[in-house]
Design an enzyme around this catalytic site. Structure first.
Site, PDB file in Angstrom:
ATOM      1  N   LYS A   1       0.813  -1.221   0.000  1.00  0.00           N
ATOM      2  CA  LYS A   1       0.000   0.000   0.000  1.00  0.00           C
ATOM      3  C   LYS A   1       0.851   1.279   0.000  1.00  0.00           C
ATOM      4  O   LYS A   1       0.549   2.217  -0.760  1.00  0.00           O
ATOM      5  CB  LYS A   1      -0.964  -0.017   1.199  1.00  0.00           C
ATOM      6  CG  LYS A   1      -2.042   1.057   1.140  1.00  0.00           C
ATOM      7  CD  LYS A   1      -2.931   0.961  -0.096  1.00  0.00           C
ATOM      8  CE  LYS A   1      -3.960  -0.145   0.028  1.00  0.00           C
ATOM      9  NZ  LYS A   1      -4.805  -0.229  -1.173  1.00  0.00           N
TER      10      LYS A   1
ATOM     11  N   CYS B   1      43.224  16.456   7.237  1.00  0.00           N
ATOM     12  CA  CYS B   1      42.827  17.861   7.322  1.00  0.00           C
ATOM     13  C   CYS B   1      42.977  18.379   8.756  1.00  0.00           C
ATOM     14  O   CYS B   1      44.091  18.540   9.225  1.00  0.00           O
ATOM     15  CB  CYS B   1      41.415  18.055   6.773  1.00  0.00           C
ATOM     16  SG  CYS B   1      41.123  19.769   6.286  1.00  0.00           S
TER      17      CYS B   1
ATOM     18  N   HIS C   1      42.102  15.883   1.523  1.00  0.00           N
ATOM     19  CA  HIS C   1      41.174  14.777   1.819  1.00  0.00           C
ATOM     20  C   HIS C   1      41.352  13.657   0.794  1.00  0.00           C
ATOM     21  O   HIS C   1      40.673  13.649  -0.239  1.00  0.00           O
ATOM     22  CB  HIS C   1      39.728  15.272   1.752  1.00  0.00           C
ATOM     23  CG  HIS C   1      39.330  16.180   2.863  1.00  0.00           C
ATOM     24  ND1 HIS C   1      38.632  15.750   3.960  1.00  0.00           N
ATOM     25  CD2 HIS C   1      39.539  17.509   3.049  1.00  0.00           C
ATOM     26  CE1 HIS C   1      38.419  16.774   4.777  1.00  0.00           C
ATOM     27  NE2 HIS C   1      38.962  17.856   4.243  1.00  0.00           N
TER      28      HIS C   1
ATOM     29  N   GLU D   1      40.299  10.747   0.873  1.00  0.00           N
ATOM     30  CA  GLU D   1      39.115   9.866   0.801  1.00  0.00           C
ATOM     31  C   GLU D   1      38.199  10.232  -0.365  1.00  0.00           C
ATOM     32  O   GLU D   1      37.454   9.388  -0.860  1.00  0.00           O
ATOM     33  CB  GLU D   1      38.330   9.896   2.120  1.00  0.00           C
ATOM     34  CG  GLU D   1      37.586  11.172   2.454  1.00  0.00           C
ATOM     35  CD  GLU D   1      38.412  12.220   3.192  1.00  0.00           C
ATOM     36  OE1 GLU D   1      37.809  13.113   3.813  1.00  0.00           O
ATOM     37  OE2 GLU D   1      39.655  12.147   3.138  1.00  0.00           O
TER      38      GLU D   1
END
Length: 538
Positions: A191, A382, A508, A510
């Site tokens: 639903k 960082c 950074h 990553e």
């Protein structure tokens, strides 16, 4: 392909169902068939970008190579497909309205009354089509943030409705919705999906494909019911069951021929099914990796999405080292000299996480001191790198008040300082050192041996830097400044060569680690953490 085709991904019932993962999976599967694709995200919030948002609000802020602060879903797009996104891949309501208001102020609309339709919708449509026209992509996948039924999504949905009408077979809508399982009734319920599709139909959009998100497998009877009630072909109803890893999703979508259905509906030849060889071998390695290496994340945001790219980079690096990385969040606000050994106990490696502001920094400094003096592999990213520098300044160089100008404006030993060109900036948004910058590595350093090259490019997101006035003292005392920007001479990387692995990066890494090309720093860090684990357990 002669003309760009457009795929819209919408979501219903609830947020966080994984539209970004489905968009990335579609991109991956089409890319594997040789198509040139890109993926973009339209966010209905009024912020210009997520740069000023608290991670608790919206998870991590991802940074593109061209320096745009973007939604974390762009990280998924890049990790899955290896494409590089830019500012044009992420738009918000704020940016759309700002653009329209700027045009109105310049007089571009020749005195017209500016309205949601057509002015806002035309601006949205122009941005949807922009990348396809500029780069001639075969497919542009556009994910619409939020949930169908949200008032702020309406202009985006109206724009999709118009584009589907204008583009015909060149546009298609994939709607991701939810099939909940009611434990008391032991039943899956369709639903909410029916209501969600009805909501989409009420704004004039008929979804072409439904992806049903569920915790329990769905049988053909339920698929038929959904197809019947939602006016969708039976073979265009696919399920997305919870998986042990998000990287399984493209394979599961391919098994259900999602890419074939898209191509058929858009009038493209089907061709042979790609083998996804490298992707499958990554998954195979991942499943076989059962031994665990423990990595502690020292940070202040107790939320997995706040460090999404770091978690994914560690996880990928674990797979390529044939180990399973188990990450443990360690709240830096709760670390002090008395409990640090207990808090970091059992960790084979520590990541000192990025962040902004005063909160939790003393705990990061205490953690950096402990890992340095106990020779635990440590990766500072960082703000994490800056805390390593401050700790070294205090405990090795003997500057008790060593600090960052961000935290203490009056310190005489501002070993981390604000960049000259940042000093008079008052706006917070988009004013940092952002995006990809060059870095030259010192030959013979640990990082040079990891990267195996001298020139690298990495993405930044910060305002404060290592203060070069102190460089000689750091070098003399054993913390080496081994990576620097060739133009500004700013220090990008510090390391302590005598330790197992003690490296801080101002950038950074990553953001540029992907499934098929994991980042060398993460690979080497996890490898050293594994060796540390083995030597402890001898």
């Amino acid at each position: 392909m002669a003309e760009t085709k457009y795929i819209f991904v919408t979501g219903g019932v609830a947020s966080s169902l994984g539209k970004g993962i489905i968009s990335s999976s579609i991109g991956k599967l089409l890319q594997a068939r040789g198509y040139n694709i890109t993926i973009q995200k339209f966010d209905p919030y009024i912020n210009i970008d997520p740069g000023t948002l608290n991670p608790y609000e919206h998870g991590e802020c991802y940074v593109t190579v061209d320096g745009h602060e973007a939604d974390l879903d762009l990280g998924h797009y890049e990790r899955f497909t290896g494409i590089q996104t830019t500012k044009a891949n992420n738009l918000t309501t704020g940016r759309i309205y700002k653009s329209v208001i700027d045009k109105e102020r310049r007089g571009d609309y020749l005195g017209k009354t500016i309205q949601v339709i057509p002015h806002i919708t035309d601006e949205i449509k122009r941005n949807v089509m922009y990348l396809g026209k500029k780069e001639n992509y075969d497919f542009v996948i556009t994910e619409i943030g939020g949930t169908v039924g949200d008032i702020e999504s309406l202009p985006f949905l109206e724009s999709i409705r118009q584009l589907k009408w204008e583009l015909g077979k060149r546009a298609l809508c994939v709607h991701l919705t939810y099939i909940p399982y009611l434990a008391a009734a032991k039943e899956l319920k369709t639903k909410p999906t029916q209501h969600s599709v009805k909501e989409l139909q009420s704004v004039g959009i008929q979804p072409d494909i439904l992806v049903l998100r569920t915790e329990h497998p769905i049988n053909d009877g339920i698929r038929k019911k959904v197809a019947n009630f939602c006016n969708v072909d039976f073979d265009a109803v696919v399920q997305s069951v919870d998986m042990p890893t998000i990287y399984e999703v493209p394979v599961r979508m391919q098994e259900q021929k999602l890419d074939e259905t898209i191509l058929r509906k858009m009038g493209e030849p089907i061709g042979e099914t790609p083998t996804l060889g490298p992707w499958r071998s990554f998954l195979e390695r991942r499943h076989k990796a059962t031994e665990v290496v423990n990595i502690g994340l020292v940070g202040k945001y107790d939320l997995q999405d706040a460090y999404k790219s770091i978690l994914e980079s560690l996880s990928q690096a674990g797979t390529y080292n044939d180990y399973k990385v188990k990450t443990t969040f360690i709240n830096s606000e709760k670390i002090n000299e008395e409990n640090v050994s207990e808090k970091l106990a059992g960790m084979d490696g520590i990541v000192i996480c990025p962040g902004f502001g005063q909160r939790g920094i003393e705990g990061k400094i205490v953690a950096a001191h402990y890992t340095r003096t106990h020779d635990i592999p440590t990766f500072g990213i960082c703000l994490g790198m800056q805390m390593m520098v401050i700790e070294f300044g205090r405990n090795v160089l003997g500057y008790e008040d060593a600090n960052s100008r961000e935290m203490d404006e009056k310190t005489e030993h501002n070993v981390i300082d604000i960049m000259e060109d940042q000093k008079n900036i008052t706006n917070m948004g988009g004013t940092m050192r952002l995006g990809a910058y060059e870095c030259v590595l010192r030959q013979g350093s640990r990082v040079f041996n990891i990267y195996k090259k001298e020139h690298i490019q990495e993405r930044h997101r910060h305002r404060y830097e290592f203060n070069n006035d102190f460089e000689q003292e750091y070098e003399r005392s054993g913390m080496k400044c081994v990576g620097r920007n060739p133009e500004s001479d700013l220090v990008e990387i510090v390391e302590i060569p005598g330790l197992k692995w003690y490296i801080g990066t101002q950038f950074h890494p990553e953001y540029s680690s992907t499934v098929l090309h994991p980042h060398p720093l993460f690979l080497d860090f996890v490898k050293t953490a594994i060796e540390n684990n083995k030597s402890k357990n001898k």
